[in-house]
Design a protein around this motif. Structure first.
Motif, PDB file in Angstrom:
ATOM      1  N   THR A 233       0.870  -1.351   0.012  1.00  0.00           N
ATOM      2  CA  THR A 233       0.043  -0.158  -0.110  1.00  0.00           C
ATOM      3  C   THR A 233       0.787   1.102  -0.251  1.00  0.00           C
ATOM      4  OG1 THR A 233      -0.081  -0.009   2.200  1.00  0.00           O
ATOM      5  CG2 THR A 233      -1.893  -1.205   1.138  1.00  0.00           C
ATOM      6  N   ALA A 234       0.341   2.617  -0.606  1.00  0.00           N
ATOM      7  CA  ALA A 234       0.962   3.632  -0.341  1.00  0.00           C
ATOM      8  C   ALA A 234       1.572   3.927   0.912  1.00  0.00           C
ATOM      9  CB  ALA A 234       0.297   4.672  -1.018  1.00  0.00           C
ATOM     10  N   PRO A 235       0.694   3.742   2.217  1.00  0.00           N
ATOM     11  CA  PRO A 235       1.442   4.158   3.523  1.00  0.00           C
ATOM     12  C   PRO A 235       2.542   3.255   3.913  1.00  0.00           C
ATOM     13  CG  PRO A 235      -1.110   4.199   3.618  1.00  0.00           C
ATOM     14  CD  PRO A 235      -0.686   3.574   2.328  1.00  0.00           C
ATOM     15  N   ALA A 236       2.413   2.261   3.333  1.00  0.00           N
ATOM     16  CA  ALA A 236       3.464   0.981   3.779  1.00  0.00           C
ATOM     17  C   ALA A 236       4.768   1.563   2.985  1.00  0.00           C
ATOM     18  CB  ALA A 236       2.972  -0.375   3.287  1.00  0.00           C
ATOM     19  N   LEU A 237       4.833   1.946   1.874  1.00  0.00           N
ATOM     20  CA  LEU A 237       5.891   2.311   1.088  1.00  0.00           C
ATOM     21  C   LEU A 237       6.455   3.497   1.493  1.00  0.00           C
ATOM     22  CD1 LEU A 237       4.894   1.700  -2.728  1.00  0.00           C
ATOM     23  CD2 LEU A 237       6.350   0.305  -1.236  1.00  0.00           C
ATOM     24  N   GLU A 238       5.585   4.705   2.105  1.00  0.00           N
ATOM     25  CA  GLU A 238       6.020   5.805   2.708  1.00  0.00           C
ATOM     26  C   GLU A 238       6.670   5.417   3.805  1.00  0.00           C
ATOM     27  OE1 GLU A 238       4.180  10.014   4.374  1.00  0.00           O
ATOM     28  OE2 GLU A 238       2.930   8.612   3.278  1.00  0.00           O
ATOM     29  N   TYR A 239       6.384   4.718   4.910  1.00  0.00           N
ATOM     30  CA  TYR A 239       6.912   4.246   6.130  1.00  0.00           C
ATOM     31  C   TYR A 239       8.277   3.650   5.809  1.00  0.00           C
ATOM     32  CZ  TYR A 239       7.701   1.787  10.506  1.00  0.00           C
ATOM     33  OH  TYR A 239       8.271   1.575  11.818  1.00  0.00           O
ATOM     34  N   ALA A 240       8.294   2.717   4.714  1.00  0.00           N
ATOM     35  CA  ALA A 240       9.674   1.888   4.435  1.00  0.00           C
ATOM     36  C   ALA A 240      10.535   2.859   4.010  1.00  0.00           C
ATOM     37  CB  ALA A 240       9.268   0.984   3.416  1.00  0.00           C
TER      38      ALA A 240
END
Length: 283
Positions: A233-240
């Motif tokens: 998901t987009a939030p997951a990529l941002e956190y990574a």
């Protein structure tokens, strides 16, 4: 006139002719033997009548005598067979010694001319064969058909294929987010979490947060990687990107598998996740 007197020649008796003296001696000897046997039988009968227990003694003596004779006959038979075997062996040995021996041809050592110039000089070890087999199995695997444990083993096989050392599969209960641990060819400690999700089930930010809370502080990772058969998901990529975690989705996993894409610890993926240059910074 004197008449000559013929000399009477002695006629030689046949050895098989009747001889009165020999016949009489034979019958006398036979009578003595019969009398002796009769006397022995009478004495034995009297002894048995007086002491019935002697019956067992006489029977035992008779059986012992029969067994002794039988044993002697067996020993004689064994001796005859042994003598026959020795005689046969002696004849065979004599035939072998008398037969002309074939000339022995010397075996010449292979020269350098008989060795193919393209032949490998380094022996192939069992470990090398096992490694090649493991790489072939990994590149031909269907990730969707694997069990969760099999998926972790496949990722470990990719690490070994690409030069990683000290590769371990540590996934299981209480693994704290680490499924595969390895040392990259550059000497960095890589900690990998494997998510075998379906196409419609994407990895969310909560999965990344749980992994980011242990990969650096607990497992001391230099490179933290999350590999999935799905997507992020987009939030997951941002956190990574903020924490320096390399995200490998299905497209990146297939490119890593067939060798057309970068290795997770070497470069950042096209989806914007951080590469290994920023790994280890933590969140």
């Amino acid at each position: 006139m004197t008449v000559p007197v013929r000399r009477t020649s002695f006629v030689k008796r046949s050895r098989y002719g009747f001889d009165l003296r020999s016949t009489a001696l034979f019958f006398v000897f036979l009578a003595v033997v019969v009398c002796a046997l009769g006397w022995a039988a009478r004495v034995a009968a009297g002894a048995v009548e007086r002491r019935p227990a002697w019956v067992f003694v006489l029977v035992a003596l008779g059986v012992a005598g029969c067994l002794g004779l039988r044993r002697r006959w067996r020993l004689a038979g064994v001796a005859r067979r042994a003598a026959a075997a020795l005689d046969e062996a002696a004849r065979e040995a004599a035939e072998v010694l008398d037969a002309p021996s074939d000339p022995v041809r010397p075996v010449s050592a292979p020269t350098s001319a008989t060795v193919s110039p393209t032949a490998p000089t380094t022996p192939i070890t069992v470990a090398a064969v096992t490694a090649v087999t493991a790489v072939t199995a990994v590149t031909a695997v269907d990730y969707d058909a694997l069990s969760p444990e099999g998926f972790e083993e496949a990722i470990a096989g990719l690490c070994e294929r690409d030069g990683c050392t000290e590769v371990e599969v540590v996934g299981g209960a209480g693994d704290l987010g680490a499924d595969v641990i390895a040392v990259t060819p550059e000497g960095r400690r890589a900690v990998i979490q494997c998510k075998q999700y379906g196409e419609s089930n994407r990895v969310g930010s909560q999965d990344l947060q749980r992994f980011g809370g242990t990969c650096f502080s607990v497992h001391e990772a230099d490179v933290a990687v999350l590999v999935t058969t799905s997507d992020f998901t987009a939030p997951a990529l941002e956190y990574a990107e903020q924490c320096g975690i390399v995200c490998v989705n299905r497209e990146g996993l297939e490119a890593w598998t067939d060798g057309t894409g970068p290795r997770p610890w070497e470069a950042a993926l096209e989806d914007g996740a951080a590469g290994w240059e920023t790994a280890g910074s933590g969140c």
